[in-house]
Scaffold this motif. Structure first.
Motif, PDB file in Angstrom:
ATOM      1  N   UNK A   1      70.008 122.569  87.688  1.00 30.59           N
ATOM      2  CA  UNK A   1      70.428 123.902  87.946  1.00 30.59           C
ATOM      3  C   UNK A   1      70.171 124.926  88.424  1.00 30.59           C
ATOM      4  N   UNK A   2      71.101 125.510  89.234  1.00 33.34           N
ATOM      5  CA  UNK A   2      70.480 126.070  89.002  1.00 33.34           C
ATOM      6  C   UNK A   2      70.076 127.841  89.116  1.00 33.34           C
ATOM      7  N   UNK A   3      69.853 128.675  88.479  1.00 36.17           N
ATOM      8  CA  UNK A   3      70.686 130.044  87.800  1.00 36.17           C
ATOM      9  C   UNK A   3      71.338 130.910  88.406  1.00 36.17           C
ATOM     10  N   UNK A   4      71.738 131.697  88.112  1.00 37.92           N
ATOM     11  CA  UNK A   4      72.625 132.671  88.816  1.00 37.92           C
ATOM     12  C   UNK A   4      71.406 133.456  90.129  1.00 37.92           C
ATOM     13  N   UNK A   5      70.352 133.930  88.553  1.00 37.54           N
ATOM     14  CA  UNK A   5      69.154 135.179  89.501  1.00 37.54           C
ATOM     15  C   UNK A   5      68.962 134.554  90.849  1.00 37.54           C
ATOM     16  N   UNK A   6      68.286 133.548  91.375  1.00 39.08           N
ATOM     17  CA  UNK A   6      68.284 132.561  92.204  1.00 39.08           C
ATOM     18  C   UNK A   6      68.936 133.711  93.952  1.00 39.08           C
ATOM     19  N   UNK A   7      67.840 134.475  93.840  1.00 41.94           N
ATOM     20  CA  UNK A   7      68.552 135.285  95.203  1.00 41.94           C
ATOM     21  C   UNK A   7      68.569 134.419  96.619  1.00 41.94           C
ATOM     22  N   UNK A   8      66.791 133.655  96.849  1.00 41.22           N
ATOM     23  CA  UNK A   8      66.599 133.088  97.408  1.00 41.22           C
ATOM     24  C   UNK A   8      66.564 131.050  98.070  1.00 41.22           C
TER      25      UNK A   8
END
Length: 219
Positions: free
Chosen positions: A159-166
């Motif tokens: 699961x990828x958190x919403x905070x990941x920008x790159x």
């Protein structure tokens, strides 16, 4: 004799420049301390590469400290190596760690990783060769996932958190990915997920009994 044996293996491997520079500027004890671990625990080339990354870091930033078997930078923000990579089953990243350098984490035993709340960057290749890994919890606040970060694992999903920008190219392979964003963000490489990955965006999946599942369209 032991150092010479280690250096021979190093010279036979690719990309040796950090080793050579480190040896030029540090003592023989430095070479023994920071190269011998990879040689003695496992001759496989990926561990030698891990020692290269450690040596490069120490050359630039100085000494390290050890907490619960983890090698950390003196400020605690960089995770350099896990000396118990052959014994751990559950891995809890120390709370002070913000950055995990390339080739740091690998294991033949770890099944579960819990990232701390302060982790910001998983650099490329930082979680390769985790053949036993079945589950990882990425933290809210994580900003970046590097290239080929999750290769050679036993993960069913992540699961990828919403905070990941790159997210860099080919960060994932052979895993179902549940994203907390509705479409691919600007900073994610279009090829962030390759080799049999399935990607579900926000609104197309939900948690069922604590496990992410695709939302089935009725009819």
């Amino acid at each position: 004799e032991e150092v010479e044996k280690i250096l021979y293996i190093i010279y036979e491997s690719a990309d040796i420049t950090p080793y050579v520079v480190a040896i030029q500027y540090k003592s023989v004890e430095f070479a023994q301390q920071n190269f011998a671990l990879g040689y003695k625990t496992c001759i496989r080339r990926e561990n030698i590469i891990a020692c290269k990354e450690i040596a490069s870091y120490l050359l630039l930033y100085g000494d390290y400290k050890e907490i619960d078997g983890y090698w950390l930078s003196l400020d605690g923000e960089y995770l350099l190596f896990d000396t118990q990579w052959e014994q751990r089953v559950d891995m809890h990243i120390p709370e002070s760690v913000k950055y995990i350098i390339p080739y740091t984490l690998r294991s033949v035993s770890v099944k579960y990783i819990k990232c701390n709340k302060n982790l910001k960057i998983l650099y490329g290749w930082s979680c390769v060769f985790f053949h036993s890994l079945e589950k990882i919890e990425l933290n809210d606040g994580l900003k970046e996932i590097g290239a080929q970060c999750f290769y050679y694992h036993n993960l069913e999903y992540i699961v990828i958190p919403e905070s990941v920008e790159i997210i860099q190219a080919e960060a994932f392979q052979n895993v179902t990915i549940y994203c907390n964003v509705e479409k691919i963000p600007y900073g994610w490489d279009k090829d962030f997920a390759l080799n049999n990955c399935k990607v579900y965006w926000k609104g197309t999946w939900e948690y069922v009994d604590g496990v992410p599942k695709p939302i089935l369209n009725e009819g």
